[in-house]
Design an enzyme around this catalytic site. Sequence first.
Site, PDB file in Angstrom:
ATOM      1  CG  PHE A  11      96.094 -36.348 -32.274  1.00  0.00           C
ATOM      2  CD1 PHE A  11      96.063 -35.519 -31.169  1.00  0.00           C
ATOM      3  CD2 PHE A  11      97.256 -37.066 -32.536  1.00  0.00           C
ATOM      4  CE1 PHE A  11      97.164 -35.383 -30.339  1.00  0.00           C
ATOM      5  CE2 PHE A  11      98.361 -36.952 -31.708  1.00  0.00           C
ATOM      6  CZ  PHE A  11      98.317 -36.106 -30.607  1.00  0.00           C
ATOM      7  CD  GLN A  75      93.894 -47.251 -42.598  1.00  0.00           C
ATOM      8  OE1 GLN A  75      93.645 -47.300 -41.380  1.00  0.00           O
ATOM      9  NE2 GLN A  75      94.973 -47.814 -43.115  1.00  0.00           N
ATOM     10  CE1 TYR A 140      99.639 -44.621 -42.203  1.00  0.00           C
ATOM     11  CE2 TYR A 140     101.600 -45.547 -41.165  1.00  0.00           C
ATOM     12  CZ  TYR A 140     100.782 -44.470 -41.426  1.00  0.00           C
ATOM     13  OH  TYR A 140     101.102 -43.232 -40.925  1.00  0.00           O
ATOM     14  CG  ASN A 169     106.142 -43.719 -32.045  1.00  0.00           C
ATOM     15  OD1 ASN A 169     107.147 -43.897 -32.736  1.00  0.00           O
ATOM     16  ND2 ASN A 169     105.270 -44.674 -31.808  1.00  0.00           N
TER      17      ASN A 169
END
Length: 306
Positions: A11, A75, A140, A169
């Site tokens: 993305f 990841q 993460y 975000n």
Amino acid sequence: MKVLVTGGAGFIGLHCVRKFLEENLEVVIVDNLSSSSQACIPDEVIFYNISMETPDLKMIFAKEQPDYVVHLAAQISVKKSLEDPLRDCLSNINGTLNVLQNCIHFHIKKIIFASSAAVYGEPGYLPIDEAHPQNPLSFYALSKQTAEKYIQLFSDHFDLDYCILRFSNVYGPGQNAHGEAGVISIFLNQLLQQKNPILFGGEQTRDFIYVQDVANAVSLALHAKKNGTFNISTNSETKIIELLDQLQHALNSSNSPVHRPLREGDIIHSRLDNTLAMKELNWKANHSLKQGLLETIRFSTKANAR
């Protein structure tokens, strides 16, 4: 000038790649396509389908001889990192270390690393600046923090130039609504399919940054004669329930949300101070949330109609 982009089919990666092509840079993508498709990669880009932790990466560096590296591959699922910490470590820590060793061996001029607001954990104050204490709440987040430390030490020991960019975000056209996707793409997917959106809590706030502004930040960091760590954000907060209301209004949707309790471990408020990036990288967020949502809705509406 040649740039190797790990995770370049993803993305954020594709938006960065298109930005580099506009600047007439030569681009090489390395991506294992775990969350992306080769069909989206521009024809003029050289592409290799491998994972970052494999020894084959050295052969790609040797063949392509890039000048710069933009390391976006990771990841990215918090949930998956808790279910399989070893897999998360192999991808995000071992993969980054493999990239760094090749950067040194092949005399890369600079590496840009995509980090996350997740390294801060629950904020002690808002807005969160780069000096805020770090308290990762997931494997993460811990893997991102560890990768940052490796980059800083490689810079100290081997004189490798770098910029670490901690994204808030990120949202925008092309974001996957499946798996560990952003809340905006999840809401959009639910509303476009005439489903009742699922709202976990709703009063929590997030700092939403449009993906093209992120790509601009990556480009400026690549060209800047600066080493450092920078928050890439809008320095603003939006309640999740207000975000959903904006999307419903834009889509003229009357589908009422299904209310669920706030998920365990969710941070209540998040807002990153972007002052340092504005000052040192001469960067700013050019898209308001309203503008970014409209662009994202246009893209998603067309994609949904296909």
